[in-house]
Scaffold this motif. Structure first.
Motif, PDB file in Angstrom:
ATOM      1  N   GLY A   1     -10.442   5.043  -8.490  1.00 22.34           N
ATOM      2  CA  GLY A   1      -9.519   4.290  -9.328  1.00 22.34           C
ATOM      3  C   GLY A   1     -10.204   3.197 -10.115  1.00 22.34           C
ATOM      4  N   ARG A   2      -9.497   2.127 -10.312  1.00 20.57           N
ATOM      5  CA  ARG A   2      -9.973   1.037 -11.169  1.00 20.57           C
ATOM      6  C   ARG A   2     -10.771   0.037 -10.331  1.00 20.57           C
ATOM      7  NH1 ARG A   2      -4.624  -1.198 -13.480  1.00 20.57           N
ATOM      8  NH2 ARG A   2      -6.066  -2.586 -14.585  1.00 20.57           N
TER       9      ARG A   2
ATOM     10  N   LEU B   1       3.331  -2.096  -7.100  1.00 22.04           N
ATOM     11  CA  LEU B   1       3.398  -1.050  -8.119  1.00 22.04           C
ATOM     12  C   LEU B   1       4.728  -1.110  -8.873  1.00 22.04           C
ATOM     13  CD1 LEU B   1       1.881   1.903  -6.050  1.00 22.04           C
ATOM     14  CD2 LEU B   1       0.784   0.712  -7.966  1.00 22.04           C
TER      15      LEU B   1
ATOM     16  N   ASN C   1       4.809  -3.545 -11.604  1.00 24.28           N
ATOM     17  CA  ASN C   1       3.748  -3.330 -12.608  1.00 24.28           C
ATOM     18  C   ASN C   1       2.533  -4.194 -12.341  1.00 24.28           C
ATOM     19  OD1 ASN C   1       5.292  -1.432 -14.166  1.00 24.28           O
ATOM     20  ND2 ASN C   1       6.471  -3.163 -14.963  1.00 24.28           N
TER      21      ASN C   1
ATOM     22  N   ASN D   1      -1.143  -5.021  -9.839  1.00 21.94           N
ATOM     23  CA  ASN D   1      -2.346  -4.350  -9.341  1.00 21.94           C
ATOM     24  C   ASN D   1      -2.356  -4.375  -7.820  1.00 21.94           C
ATOM     25  OD1 ASN D   1      -3.476  -3.981 -11.999  1.00 21.94           O
ATOM     26  ND2 ASN D   1      -3.949  -6.166 -11.990  1.00 21.94           N
ATOM     27  N   THR D   2      -2.783  -3.292  -7.210  1.00 22.07           N
ATOM     28  CA  THR D   2      -2.871  -3.259  -5.759  1.00 22.07           C
ATOM     29  C   THR D   2      -4.118  -2.526  -5.311  1.00 22.07           C
ATOM     30  OG1 THR D   2      -1.628  -2.817  -3.724  1.00 22.07           O
ATOM     31  CG2 THR D   2      -1.475  -1.149  -5.460  1.00 22.07           C
TER      32      THR D   2
ATOM     33  N   GLN E   1      -0.598   7.261  -6.375  1.00 15.15           N
ATOM     34  CA  GLN E   1      -0.095   6.216  -7.273  1.00 15.15           C
ATOM     35  C   GLN E   1      -1.096   5.069  -7.400  1.00 15.15           C
ATOM     36  OE1 GLN E   1       4.015   5.853  -5.294  1.00 15.15           O
ATOM     37  NE2 GLN E   1       4.416   5.267  -7.416  1.00 15.15           N
TER      38      GLN E   1
ATOM     39  N   GLU F   1      -3.977   5.659  -9.715  1.00 15.87           N
ATOM     40  CA  GLU F   1      -3.659   5.516 -11.134  1.00 15.87           C
ATOM     41  C   GLU F   1      -3.517   4.058 -11.550  1.00 15.87           C
ATOM     42  OE1 GLU F   1      -3.575   8.021 -13.285  1.00 15.87           O
ATOM     43  OE2 GLU F   1      -4.137   9.344 -11.615  1.00 15.87           O
ATOM     44  N   ASN F   2      -3.011   3.214 -10.677  1.00 11.06           N
ATOM     45  CA  ASN F   2      -2.682   1.830 -11.040  1.00 11.06           C
ATOM     46  C   ASN F   2      -3.421   0.781 -10.208  1.00 11.06           C
ATOM     47  OD1 ASN F   2      -0.295   2.404 -12.949  1.00 11.06           O
ATOM     48  ND2 ASN F   2       0.223   3.582 -11.127  1.00 11.06           N
ATOM     49  N   GLY F   3      -4.340   1.216  -9.399  1.00  9.96           N
ATOM     50  CA  GLY F   3      -5.077   0.286  -8.545  1.00  9.96           C
ATOM     51  C   GLY F   3      -6.390   0.918  -8.118  1.00  9.96           C
TER      52      GLY F   3
END
Length: 359
Positions: A100-101, A157, A160, A162-163, A185, A188-190
């Motif tokens: 991920g990020r 999440l 909106n 970051n985790t 999930q 994609e977002n953390g």
């Protein structure tokens, strides 16, 4: 032997600090040909050299194959993406596997942890605090476990935010399996994080150890709901040892699910009654006052700006590498490399207790 394999093998060597390992890795990369003799010349003991050489090649091959995917990364202790706060703990991992990020690891984070079996009271406040902390631009860090962990990840999440999820298994073995969709999930977002090789199974002994990473990444840890035998108290203990702020919420007296909360309050944890209680603790970091630079006569023009900063931090009494790194807001690995260069130049010396300025 390629650089990536050297890092992977060195991560399996016991009783070796990341700073020492990083120095040895730098030497090994330059040497190229690696055997027991070269490893010992670089500073490893006989046992450590054997651990390096005899770590199963098939595991290295599997890990490197996993790392071929673009979303999968290996963050080494010397990388600029390695989290500064994590580098300051007593036993930081030499490498981190991520999906991920991974850049999110450098953000300000707060850990939210608690029991796997949760009450409606615990669920309510985990959601409320996670959502509020996201509004303060804080990332939410937890362990992907049942209960408070998963509730906190989902609340971040849904807001909106970051985790970050730190696993006690390899990232190719998401645990618990029931949270595979949640892990997707977070990808994609953390970011998903583990110090264990991707194929590592979820062994019980690995989960208490991963808790030091959860607290180590964060400026503060919040325990939402914990009994006296809750694993979240291990995270709380690590937070205290790492000199991080520890918070817990007041809870109903006589309720066994919150006996750990009451115990933490008795030990000096901050009571958390509203999101604002924690905000000023996060905002007020340890900011060192700018140090007066050395005069041009005393500072040779051959030193670059970063080296000059190090020289300004050092005293004529021993200063530990941890203190130098903290004052410069750099990783220990970065500072270690600079200190080595300055020692070679003869302007500083390594002594018991750290480094001293010679002139």
């Amino acid at each position: 032997m390629e650089t990536q394999e050297i890092w992977l093998r060195m991560s399996q060597v016991s009783r070796l600090s990341p700073s020492s390992a990083s120095k040895i890795i730098t030497e090994l990369i330059l040497l190229g040909n690696i055997n027991i003799a070269t490893l010992q010349r670089c500073g490893l003991s006989e046992l450590q050299s054997l651990q390096f050489i005899h770590f199963p090649s098939v595991k290295i091959t599997q890990a490197r194959k996993w790392l071929e995917k673009e979303e999968n990364q290996l963050i080494t202790f010397s990388s600029g993406l390695y989290p500064f706060l994590l580098a300051q703990i007593a036993s930081p991992p030499l490498v981190l596997f991520t999906i991920g990020r991974c850049e999110l690891m450098t953000l300000a984070q707060i850990a939210i942890v608690g029991s796997r079996q949760t009450s409606e009271y615990g669920r309510k406040w985990a959601e409320k605090f996670a959502s509020a902390f996201v509004s303060y631009k804080l990332a939410i860090t937890s362990g992907l476990a049942f209960g408070i962990d998963a509730i906190s990840h989902r609340a971040a999440l849904d807001s909106n935010g970051n985790t970050l999820a730190v696993l006690g298994s390899g990232l190719a073995n998401i645990y618990p399996k029931q949270h595979t969709a949640l892990a997707e999930q977070i990808k994609e977002n953390g970011v998903l994080i583990s110090e264990y090789f991707p194929d590592a199974p979820p062994l019980a002994k690995q989960f208490p150890r991963r808790n030091r990473i959860i607290s180590g990444l964060c400026k503060a840890t919040v325990v939402i709901e914990a009994g006296l035998k809750s694993g979240s108290l291990i995270t709380a203990r690590y937070a205290i040892e790492q000199n991080r702020d520890l918070f817990t919420i007041p809870a109903p007296l006589g309720h066994p699910a919150f006996s750990g909360n009451h115990w933490l309050l008795q030990q000096g944890a901050y009571p958390l009654t509203a999101p604002e209680d924690i905000k000023h603790h996060i905002d007020i970091g340890l900011n060192w006052l700018p140090l007066e630079p050395l005069s041009e006569e005393k500072m040779s023009v051959k030193f670059n700006q970063v080296e000059c900063e190090v020289l300004s931090v050092l005293e004529y009494q021993p200063t530990s590498i941890d203190v130098v790194a903290e004052r410069m807001q750099k990783s220990i690995a970065e500072v270690a490399s600079i200190l080595t260069e300055l020692e070679i130049e003869g302007v500083i010396a390594s002594v018991a207790g750290g480094y001293i300025k010679l002139s």
